[in-house]
Design a protein around this motif. Sequence first.
Motif, PDB file in Angstrom:
ATOM      1  N   VAL A 115      12.833  -2.348   2.096  1.00  0.00           N
ATOM      2  CA  VAL A 115      11.973  -2.164   0.928  1.00  0.00           C
ATOM      3  C   VAL A 115      12.821  -1.471  -0.127  1.00  0.00           C
ATOM      4  N   VAL A 116      13.053  -2.153  -1.241  1.00  0.00           N
ATOM      5  CA  VAL A 116      13.935  -1.616  -2.278  1.00  0.00           C
ATOM      6  C   VAL A 116      13.221  -1.669  -3.613  1.00  0.00           C
ATOM      7  N   ARG A 117      13.682  -0.840  -4.536  1.00  0.00           N
ATOM      8  CA  ARG A 117      13.028  -0.768  -5.830  1.00  0.00           C
ATOM      9  C   ARG A 117      14.071  -0.700  -6.946  1.00  0.00           C
ATOM     10  N   LYS A 118      13.754  -1.332  -8.065  1.00  0.00           N
ATOM     11  CA  LYS A 118      14.575  -1.209  -9.258  1.00  0.00           C
ATOM     12  C   LYS A 118      14.153   0.056  -9.994  1.00  0.00           C
TER      13      LYS A 118
ATOM     14  N   VAL B 297       0.844  -1.195   0.000  1.00  0.00           N
ATOM     15  CA  VAL B 297       0.000   0.000   0.000  1.00  0.00           C
ATOM     16  C   VAL B 297       0.880   1.245   0.000  1.00  0.00           C
ATOM     17  N   ARG B 298       1.969   1.193   0.760  1.00  0.00           N
ATOM     18  CA  ARG B 298       2.904   2.322   0.837  1.00  0.00           C
ATOM     19  C   ARG B 298       3.910   2.330  -0.307  1.00  0.00           C
ATOM     20  N   HIS B 299       4.237   1.131  -0.779  1.00  0.00           N
ATOM     21  CA  HIS B 299       5.263   0.990  -1.810  1.00  0.00           C
ATOM     22  C   HIS B 299       4.697   0.097  -2.921  1.00  0.00           C
TER      23      HIS B 299
ATOM     24  N   LEU C 257      17.361   0.732  -5.246  1.00  0.00           N
ATOM     25  CA  LEU C 257      17.173   1.929  -4.445  1.00  0.00           C
ATOM     26  C   LEU C 257      16.433   1.578  -3.161  1.00  0.00           C
ATOM     27  N   VAL C 258      16.973   1.932  -2.014  1.00  0.00           N
ATOM     28  CA  VAL C 258      16.318   1.672  -0.736  1.00  0.00           C
ATOM     29  C   VAL C 258      15.249   2.730  -0.509  1.00  0.00           C
ATOM     30  N   GLU C 259      13.989   2.288  -0.490  1.00  0.00           N
ATOM     31  CA  GLU C 259      12.893   3.225  -0.228  1.00  0.00           C
ATOM     32  C   GLU C 259      12.597   3.359   1.257  1.00  0.00           C
ATOM     33  N   ALA C 260      12.833   2.283   2.015  1.00  0.00           N
ATOM     34  CA  ALA C 260      12.549   2.345   3.448  1.00  0.00           C
ATOM     35  C   ALA C 260      13.207   1.179   4.151  1.00  0.00           C
TER      36      ALA C 260
ATOM     37  N   ALA D 142      10.969  -4.883  -3.999  1.00  0.00           N
ATOM     38  CA  ALA D 142      11.341  -6.092  -3.263  1.00  0.00           C
ATOM     39  C   ALA D 142      11.234  -5.829  -1.778  1.00  0.00           C
ATOM     40  N   LEU D 143      10.755  -6.823  -1.047  1.00  0.00           N
ATOM     41  CA  LEU D 143      10.737  -6.791   0.416  1.00  0.00           C
ATOM     42  C   LEU D 143      11.651  -7.899   0.911  1.00  0.00           C
ATOM     43  N   LEU D 144      12.676  -7.516   1.659  1.00  0.00           N
ATOM     44  CA  LEU D 144      13.678  -8.448   2.163  1.00  0.00           C
ATOM     45  C   LEU D 144      13.773  -8.268   3.664  1.00  0.00           C
TER      46      LEU D 144
END
Length: 272
Positions: free
Chosen positions: A266-269, A44-46, A243-246, A161-163
Amino acid sequence: MPPELGNRQASGVTAYQNYAPYYDATGQIRFAVLMAHYVRDVLVRHPAPGRRMLDLACGTGTLALLFADEGWAAVGLDASPATLAQARAKAANLDTVGSVAFVQGDMRQPGAALAGISNARPGSFDLATCVYDSLNYLLDERELAACFAGIAEALAPGGVALLDMNTHHFLEHDWLPSEVLELPGFVQVSQSHFDPATACSTMVLTGFSGDDAQGYQRFDETHVERAYPPELVAELLAAAGLLVEATYDCFTFQPLSERAQRIAWVVRKPAN
């Protein structure tokens, strides 16, 4: 808190050969259910750009199956044939809205295994997950870097991605040194030790399956997890082009504290 048994990839494929049939029954399945709720909230946030999911170190497949049941096209990858057998058995008994496939492979090189799955080409996944401290089982930072590079390759532009990873505080202070779990037909004894010099926690699990009438069969497994400094993880993610979003105190949206047990990345390409 019971010791947490991440989905072993790096050096313990055989570790789940005997434990796999008892994995869900010993309560490990609860983590996947809890994580499914958390991933939904994170999205929802990402938001993810689509509904194709890759679950690395998927274990017995619960997380991938839950998302498939919500209409996602999910692929679960794990190194252990025994846990994948459990995942496929569960999938065979479910009628999901979406789709799910399970493939054997190494999460440090997921592309090689995904090549055999239709519509699982590089750059096709909108969401990647790697949870239940599976990343802690990668004991060399080069392995961690390789896994991050594989995630970046698998994600579509704009994919998220959530890791998650156990923290140093958890492995050193909160992981119980010993525990006994008794179930009908199965007894589990675990003993853990943390080595500050290596930042590694070693947990020896001994299982006894059988009954009093026929006797018990014993098996032993060794699980080793390494705590990584968040600063190093951030550097490796950036090197992989993610990219680290959170970063969150896992299962919340609170910032990390000194006593946090688990960190969620929480990271994003990048989209282009």
